[in-house]
Design a protein around this motif. Structure first.
Motif, PDB file in Angstrom:
ATOM      1  N   PRO A 358     -22.420   0.364   2.354  1.00  0.00           N
ATOM      2  CA  PRO A 358     -21.099   0.883   2.754  1.00  0.00           C
ATOM      3  C   PRO A 358     -20.465   1.739   1.661  1.00  0.00           C
ATOM      4  O   PRO A 358     -20.855   1.690   0.496  1.00  0.00           O
ATOM      5  CB  PRO A 358     -20.291  -0.402   2.990  1.00  0.00           C
ATOM      6  CG  PRO A 358     -21.307  -1.426   3.343  1.00  0.00           C
ATOM      7  CD  PRO A 358     -22.516  -1.100   2.538  1.00  0.00           C
ATOM      8  N   PRO A 359     -19.462   2.522   2.032  1.00  0.00           N
ATOM      9  CA  PRO A 359     -18.835   3.452   1.088  1.00  0.00           C
ATOM     10  C   PRO A 359     -18.269   2.756  -0.147  1.00  0.00           C
ATOM     11  O   PRO A 359     -17.867   1.596  -0.107  1.00  0.00           O
ATOM     12  CB  PRO A 359     -17.716   4.101   1.904  1.00  0.00           C
ATOM     13  CG  PRO A 359     -18.089   3.889   3.312  1.00  0.00           C
ATOM     14  CD  PRO A 359     -18.856   2.604   3.364  1.00  0.00           C
ATOM     15  N   LEU A 360     -18.230   3.501  -1.227  1.00  0.00           N
ATOM     16  CA  LEU A 360     -17.570   3.053  -2.457  1.00  0.00           C
ATOM     17  C   LEU A 360     -16.111   3.476  -2.384  1.00  0.00           C
ATOM     18  O   LEU A 360     -15.790   4.588  -1.966  1.00  0.00           O
ATOM     19  CB  LEU A 360     -18.268   3.690  -3.659  1.00  0.00           C
ATOM     20  CG  LEU A 360     -17.704   3.443  -5.052  1.00  0.00           C
ATOM     21  CD1 LEU A 360     -18.839   3.417  -6.077  1.00  0.00           C
ATOM     22  CD2 LEU A 360     -16.712   4.550  -5.447  1.00  0.00           C
ATOM     23  N   LEU A 361     -15.205   2.563  -2.763  1.00  0.00           N
ATOM     24  CA  LEU A 361     -13.770   2.858  -2.712  1.00  0.00           C
ATOM     25  C   LEU A 361     -13.226   2.989  -4.138  1.00  0.00           C
ATOM     26  O   LEU A 361     -13.562   2.200  -5.015  1.00  0.00           O
ATOM     27  CB  LEU A 361     -13.017   1.744  -1.981  1.00  0.00           C
ATOM     28  CG  LEU A 361     -13.447   1.424  -0.548  1.00  0.00           C
ATOM     29  CD1 LEU A 361     -12.591   0.307   0.028  1.00  0.00           C
ATOM     30  CD2 LEU A 361     -13.383   2.662   0.340  1.00  0.00           C
ATOM     31  N   ILE A 362     -12.396   4.013  -4.328  1.00  0.00           N
ATOM     32  CA  ILE A 362     -11.748   4.220  -5.631  1.00  0.00           C
ATOM     33  C   ILE A 362     -10.241   4.302  -5.417  1.00  0.00           C
ATOM     34  O   ILE A 362      -9.760   5.144  -4.645  1.00  0.00           O
ATOM     35  CB  ILE A 362     -12.231   5.508  -6.316  1.00  0.00           C
ATOM     36  CG1 ILE A 362     -13.753   5.491  -6.502  1.00  0.00           C
ATOM     37  CG2 ILE A 362     -11.540   5.683  -7.671  1.00  0.00           C
ATOM     38  CD1 ILE A 362     -14.308   6.778  -7.072  1.00  0.00           C
ATOM     39  N   GLU A 371      -9.666   6.531  -2.389  1.00  0.00           N
ATOM     40  CA  GLU A 371     -10.684   7.545  -2.108  1.00  0.00           C
ATOM     41  C   GLU A 371     -11.957   6.841  -1.652  1.00  0.00           C
ATOM     42  O   GLU A 371     -12.366   5.830  -2.214  1.00  0.00           O
ATOM     43  CB  GLU A 371     -10.934   8.357  -3.385  1.00  0.00           C
ATOM     44  CG  GLU A 371     -11.936   9.481  -3.244  1.00  0.00           C
ATOM     45  CD  GLU A 371     -12.115  10.209  -4.569  1.00  0.00           C
ATOM     46  OE1 GLU A 371     -13.219  10.745  -4.785  1.00  0.00           O
ATOM     47  OE2 GLU A 371     -11.172  10.227  -5.393  1.00  0.00           O
ATOM     48  N   GLU A 372     -12.581   7.397  -0.632  1.00  0.00           N
ATOM     49  CA  GLU A 372     -13.782   6.794  -0.053  1.00  0.00           C
ATOM     50  C   GLU A 372     -14.972   7.722  -0.294  1.00  0.00           C
ATOM     51  O   GLU A 372     -14.931   8.903   0.068  1.00  0.00           O
ATOM     52  CB  GLU A 372     -13.573   6.570   1.449  1.00  0.00           C
ATOM     53  CG  GLU A 372     -14.684   5.815   2.138  1.00  0.00           C
ATOM     54  CD  GLU A 372     -14.363   5.532   3.609  1.00  0.00           C
ATOM     55  OE1 GLU A 372     -15.261   5.771   4.451  1.00  0.00           O
ATOM     56  OE2 GLU A 372     -13.239   5.092   3.902  1.00  0.00           O
ATOM     57  N   ILE A 373     -16.027   7.194  -0.901  1.00  0.00           N
ATOM     58  CA  ILE A 373     -17.222   8.000  -1.186  1.00  0.00           C
ATOM     59  C   ILE A 373     -18.368   7.477  -0.328  1.00  0.00           C
ATOM     60  O   ILE A 373     -18.854   6.353  -0.518  1.00  0.00           O
ATOM     61  CB  ILE A 373     -17.591   7.938  -2.677  1.00  0.00           C
ATOM     62  CG1 ILE A 373     -16.455   8.527  -3.518  1.00  0.00           C
ATOM     63  CG2 ILE A 373     -18.892   8.682  -2.939  1.00  0.00           C
ATOM     64  CD1 ILE A 373     -16.693   8.471  -4.990  1.00  0.00           C
ATOM     65  N   LYS A 374     -18.773   8.328   0.624  1.00  0.00           N
ATOM     66  CA  LYS A 374     -19.873   7.973   1.524  1.00  0.00           C
ATOM     67  C   LYS A 374     -21.107   8.784   1.147  1.00  0.00           C
ATOM     68  O   LYS A 374     -21.052   9.991   1.042  1.00  0.00           O
ATOM     69  CB  LYS A 374     -19.512   8.289   2.981  1.00  0.00           C
ATOM     70  CG  LYS A 374     -18.557   7.329   3.627  1.00  0.00           C
ATOM     71  CD  LYS A 374     -18.370   7.716   5.097  1.00  0.00           C
ATOM     72  CE  LYS A 374     -17.402   6.772   5.789  1.00  0.00           C
ATOM     73  NZ  LYS A 374     -17.212   7.148   7.221  1.00  0.00           N
ATOM     74  N   ILE A 375     -22.203   8.101   0.949  1.00  0.00           N
ATOM     75  CA  ILE A 375     -23.473   8.762   0.661  1.00  0.00           C
ATOM     76  C   ILE A 375     -24.535   8.126   1.560  1.00  0.00           C
ATOM     77  O   ILE A 375     -24.759   6.920   1.520  1.00  0.00           O
ATOM     78  CB  ILE A 375     -23.875   8.601  -0.820  1.00  0.00           C
ATOM     79  CG1 ILE A 375     -22.776   9.135  -1.740  1.00  0.00           C
ATOM     80  CG2 ILE A 375     -25.196   9.322  -1.093  1.00  0.00           C
ATOM     81  CD1 ILE A 375     -23.037   8.908  -3.208  1.00  0.00           C
ATOM     82  N   THR A 400      -9.318   1.995 -10.108  1.00  0.00           N
ATOM     83  CA  THR A 400     -10.091   0.794  -9.790  1.00  0.00           C
ATOM     84  C   THR A 400     -11.155   1.125  -8.755  1.00  0.00           C
ATOM     85  O   THR A 400     -10.867   1.785  -7.746  1.00  0.00           O
ATOM     86  CB  THR A 400      -9.188  -0.319  -9.239  1.00  0.00           C
ATOM     87  OG1 THR A 400      -8.130  -0.573 -10.174  1.00  0.00           O
ATOM     88  CG2 THR A 400      -9.969  -1.605  -9.002  1.00  0.00           C
ATOM     89  N   VAL A 401     -12.389   0.686  -9.002  1.00  0.00           N
ATOM     90  CA  VAL A 401     -13.527   0.967  -8.114  1.00  0.00           C
ATOM     91  C   VAL A 401     -13.943  -0.338  -7.424  1.00  0.00           C
ATOM     92  O   VAL A 401     -13.989  -1.395  -8.058  1.00  0.00           O
ATOM     93  CB  VAL A 401     -14.715   1.549  -8.907  1.00  0.00           C
ATOM     94  CG1 VAL A 401     -15.903   1.805  -7.970  1.00  0.00           C
ATOM     95  CG2 VAL A 401     -14.298   2.817  -9.620  1.00  0.00           C
TER      96      VAL A 401
END
Length: 473
Positions: A358-362, A371-375, A400-401
């Motif tokens: 699932p996406p990483l949230l920052i 911020e949502e990082i989808k790869i 915070t990640v």
């Protein structure tokens, strides 16, 4: 001779009646013994009064004949009740009509023993017909030892035929025997007693078999309980080994505040998290999710742990992910794969890649946004090589990640509704001012509240870290 016959048949019926009454008192669930004992007691009275009428003078003959007529109609009633219970047949409603008919005609026969006795014959023949029907049905259904009753009734019929032919004047009494039916009834009593003895033996055999089966089940249950305890111990040991391979929740790594935590769905989880340092401010963080959970998934975690420690500092992200995917595929683990996310931290810069996680949230402190990082990427082991993408991100102090497996977002409540990524982001936002370990605790608490009494069907793993605002990178 008549007196001896009276004593013999009356005593025979009375003795067997007492015997079957005792059998009933020993086992009250077997009501067939009760009805058979009542039948025998009535039969003993019937024989006594019938022979007494022949033994006494003319003025007493009518007295004993009235008693004979009073007892005789109820004899076949309890005989048929005995048949119903012996063969487990339901008592039909018309049987009670026949009982009423015998009771009424029997009362009339008591008032006029000679003239009204013919009235008893019709309901008596009908109830005998019902007894024959029961026997035929029992034989047709192959009830145990039904033929024994059939043999007893045939013998009774033959002796009763002897009485009938003698009453019609077709021949004289043989050896002075004017009543043949008592002999037939005696043989019927013997046949019924043989049946009940065999039935009693079958019941005892069934009880012994049930006791044996119960003991075997008890032994089997104890073996299963011992096996369950052994398996539980092995699972607990496997869980302890797995947890020993995972890092504890760290408060500080370089300029970062960290928290790692996993809530497995079973004793052995299929989620994986780890970290490795390589020089000042260089940290590699990994989070993974093996397909399913349990022992097989735990094995995949062990494989991934070995690959991570052996190669992460020797390869770049793409090389590492493809090497792991190729190794897992060559092991031919069938449908066992590993979804994975790698984050390489170098100072305030992150390099991120994902293989089906699932996406990483920052959380950006400066803008108060998430911020949502989808790869996108194939889970490890699905293919030998894949063009895994990477993305670089710069962090600011206070950011915070949050890394996660899909367990929390896909957690169901009792209405089969999933927790969802939007609700997760909302709860994350609500707690970003807290230390990272409290952020993680609040997210797990939100999941437990959402789930309620519903079962947790997947492992839940969260990794949170924050670039400390009071340190220069």
């Amino acid at each position: 001779m008549t007196l001896y016959l009276q004593i013999f048949f009356s005593t025979l019926a009375l003795s067997f009646g007492i015997l079957h009454l005792i059998l009933y008192l020993y086992n009250r669930r077997t009501k067939s013994n009760l009805f058979f004992s009542i039948f025998l007691f009535l039969y003993a009275l019937n024989i006594f009064f019938d022979y007494q009428a022949m033994l006494t003078s003319a003025d007493q003959h009518l007295y004993y004949l009235r008693w004979h007529r009073a007892v005789m109609p109820y004899n076949p009633i309890f005989a048929v009740l005995f048949f119903y219970y012996a063969f487990d047949f339901k008592i039909p409603n018309y049987f009670w009509v026949l009982v009423a008919g015998l009771a009424i005609t029997g009362s009339l026969a008591v008032m006029e023993p000679m003239d009204n006795f013919v009235l008893v014959q019709a309901p008596l023949l009908l109830i005998i017909g019902e007894a024959i029907r029961i026997l035929i049905e029992a034989i047709r259904q192959r009830k145990d030892d039904a033929w024994i009753f059939a043999a007893g009734f045939i013998l009774l019929f033959l002796f009763s035929l002897y009485d009938l032919l003698m009453d019609l004047g077709l021949y004289d009494a043989w050896y002075g025997i004017k009543n043949g039916y008592p002999f037939g009834f005696a043989l019927l009593i013997i046949c019924a007693s043989i049946y009940l003895a065999r039935d009693f033996a079958r019941a005892n055999k069934t009880i012994l078999e049930q006791e044996r089966e119960a003991k075997e089940m008890e032994i089997t249950q104890k073996v299963l309980e011992a096996e369950d305890r052994r398996k539980a111990k092995e699972l607990e040991e496997a869980r302890e080994v797995q947890l020993s391979m995972l890092p504890e929740c760290k408060s500080d790594l370089g300029h970062y505040e960290f928290c790692f935590e996993m809530h497995p769905a079973t004793e052995v989880g299929g989620d994986y998290y780890d970290y490795e340092t390589n020089g000042d401010n260089k940290i590699t963080v990994v989070i993974g999710d093996a397909t399913n959970h349990g022992m097989k998934a735990g094995m995949m975690v062990s494989i991934m742990k070995s690959l991570f420690l052996s190669h992460i500092n020797k390869m770049n992200i793409r090389e590492f992910l493809n090497h792991c995917s190729r190794t897992i595929r060559q092991m031919k683990l069938k449908n066992l794969f590993m979804a994975l996310m790698l984050v390489k931290i170098d100072g305030d810069r992150l390099e991120v890649s994902s293989a089906g996680i699932p996406p990483l949230l920052i959380y950006r402190q400066e803008t108060d946004t998430v911020e949502e990082i989808k790869i996108k990427g194939m889970p490890l082991g699905a293919v030998e090589t894949f063009p895994y993408e990477t993305e670089e991100v710069k962090l600011n102090p206070g950011d915070t990640v949050l890394l996660m497996t899909d367990g929390l977002a896909e957690l169901f409540n009792q209405d089969r509704e999933s927790f969802g990524i939007d609700r997760l982001k909302e709860r994350f936002m609500e707690n970003t001012e807290k230390p990272v370990n409290e952020i993680v605790e609040s997210l797990f608490a939100a999941g437990d509240e959402w789930r309620g009494d519903a079962k947790q069907n997947d492992d839940i793993t969260l990794v949170a870290f924050r670039l400390n605002s009071d340190r220069n990178v």
